[in-house]
Write an enzyme that holds these catalytic residues in place. Sequence first.
Site, short mmCIF file in Angstrom:
data_model
loop_
_atom_site.label_atom_id
_atom_site.label_comp_id
_atom_site.label_asym_id
_atom_site.label_seq_id
_atom_site.Cartn_x
_atom_site.Cartn_y
_atom_site.Cartn_z
N GLN A 126 0.84 -1.20 0.00
CA GLN A 126 0.00 0.00 0.00
C GLN A 126 0.87 1.25 0.00
O GLN A 126 0.62 2.20 -0.72
CB GLN A 126 -0.88 -0.04 1.26
CG GLN A 126 -2.03 0.93 1.21
CD GLN A 126 -3.21 0.36 0.47
OE1 GLN A 126 -3.23 -0.80 0.09
NE2 GLN A 126 -4.19 1.18 0.21
N VAL A 152 -5.51 6.29 -4.48
CA VAL A 152 -5.04 5.11 -3.75
C VAL A 152 -5.38 5.33 -2.27
O VAL A 152 -5.20 6.41 -1.76
CB VAL A 152 -3.50 4.97 -3.86
CG1 VAL A 152 -3.02 3.70 -3.18
CG2 VAL A 152 -3.07 4.98 -5.31
N SER A 165 -6.73 1.12 4.87
CA SER A 165 -7.43 0.13 4.05
C SER A 165 -7.77 -1.10 4.86
O SER A 165 -6.92 -1.68 5.52
CB SER A 165 -6.58 -0.27 2.85
OG SER A 165 -7.18 -1.38 2.21
N HIS A 184 -8.28 -3.90 3.79
CA HIS A 184 -7.59 -5.07 3.25
C HIS A 184 -6.33 -5.39 4.07
O HIS A 184 -5.85 -6.51 4.05
CB HIS A 184 -7.21 -4.84 1.79
CG HIS A 184 -8.36 -5.02 0.85
ND1 HIS A 184 -8.78 -6.26 0.42
CD2 HIS A 184 -9.20 -4.12 0.29
CE1 HIS A 184 -9.83 -6.10 -0.38
NE2 HIS A 184 -10.10 -4.81 -0.48
N ASP A 239 -12.25 -8.88 -1.85
CA ASP A 239 -13.01 -8.56 -3.04
C ASP A 239 -13.47 -9.88 -3.65
O ASP A 239 -12.67 -10.78 -3.86
CB ASP A 239 -12.14 -7.78 -4.03
CG ASP A 239 -11.67 -6.47 -3.43
OD1 ASP A 239 -12.33 -5.99 -2.49
OD2 ASP A 239 -10.65 -5.93 -3.89
N GLU A 286 -19.17 -0.24 -3.91
CA GLU A 286 -18.32 -1.36 -4.33
C GLU A 286 -19.03 -2.68 -4.05
O GLU A 286 -18.86 -3.27 -2.98
CB GLU A 286 -16.97 -1.32 -3.58
CG GLU A 286 -16.12 -0.13 -3.99
CD GLU A 286 -14.66 -0.23 -3.51
OE1 GLU A 286 -13.86 0.57 -3.98
OE2 GLU A 286 -14.35 -1.10 -2.68
N HIS A 305 -16.81 -5.67 -2.61
CA HIS A 305 -15.97 -5.61 -1.40
C HIS A 305 -16.78 -6.01 -0.16
O HIS A 305 -17.73 -5.34 0.23
CB HIS A 305 -15.42 -4.18 -1.26
CG HIS A 305 -14.54 -3.98 -0.06
ND1 HIS A 305 -13.17 -3.77 -0.16
CD2 HIS A 305 -14.81 -3.97 1.27
CE1 HIS A 305 -12.67 -3.62 1.05
NE2 HIS A 305 -13.64 -3.74 1.94
ZN ZN Z 1 -11.80 -4.28 -1.57
#
Ligand code: ZN
Length: 324
Positions: A203, A232, A238, A240, A247, A295, A298
């Site tokens: 990241q 970004v 994030s 993640h 995802d 999204e 996600h």
């Molecule tokens: Zn995602």
Amino acid sequence: MKMREKCRKKITAYCKKLAAKNKLCLNLAAALLCVYIVLDKIIYSNRYLLARIICAGFVLITFVSEASFAPMSFDDGSYDIDNYEELVLIDSTVAEDEAYIITEVSNEEDIANLEDLKDNLTDETLTDEVESNAEFDKNDWKLLLVNKTHTIPEDYTFTLGTIKGSMKCDERVLKPLYDMFEGAQKDGYNLTVVSPYRDISRQEYLFERKMKNYINKGYSYIEAYKLSSQAVTLPGTSEHQIGLSMDILCDNYFNLDSGFGKTEEGKWLAENSYKYGFILRYPEGKEDITGIMYEPWHFRYVGVDAATVIYENNLTLEEFVENL
Ligand code: ZN
């Protein structure tokens, strides 16, 4: 004459200083220098006066229009990176996964289906987590809120489990993920994981690369930071990175875009994921609360109890956590 010399020195020194900052400032310095030279000639000469005035006017108009359209910034480098966060458009809606949006998932290594999940389940990860209807705890790992204003706590740790190859997530999510994929298959849908856990260094690398790109284009540090953070997700913000988000697409739709929400698989996930402890993290119409665009791919693990409350009351994690 003394005044003319003094002025020349001052202007050239200022232009030199300006030009040294970045490409944009260099352009501005060059234009400023041109304006100065023309004005200087006009003031200290009386030949071809009209032609010079027209020329000066032209240069001046060019300079003003250039300056007003260009992203102006005269950052002196004294800012600290932490302060930039306040300057970022917090209310702007960005794509959480934009840096990773792939037009087509063609590499088999980057997707995992039900079979892959089954292959990697171990006895330890097979045990169902005991869910209770007890009151929700803000400090529960399942409810950790991570967004632009809530960065991942520095002392946050978890154990990574393998989905497939280098695809990882928090090992506590492996079983619920497997159950969800199995549930989908029973209804006739084949889901695939395309992007689970992401390393913070990746990241950071992506963010820095984007920053450098903007700086090279002539943007100041502050402008580059602002623009990068819109493209970004800022490192440390994030989901993640905490291994609780992934995802998810299906075997016949490979785009991370809003179209996935219209597929039968996308609809199934939106309607059924809560039964397995997952929520559609960035729903349509809640962009102003999440700060992230819709999204449909996600999903975030929050546990069955919380997911049920969130699903039934049409909440976001932000709203749910706020009310705890
Ligand atoms: Zn995602």
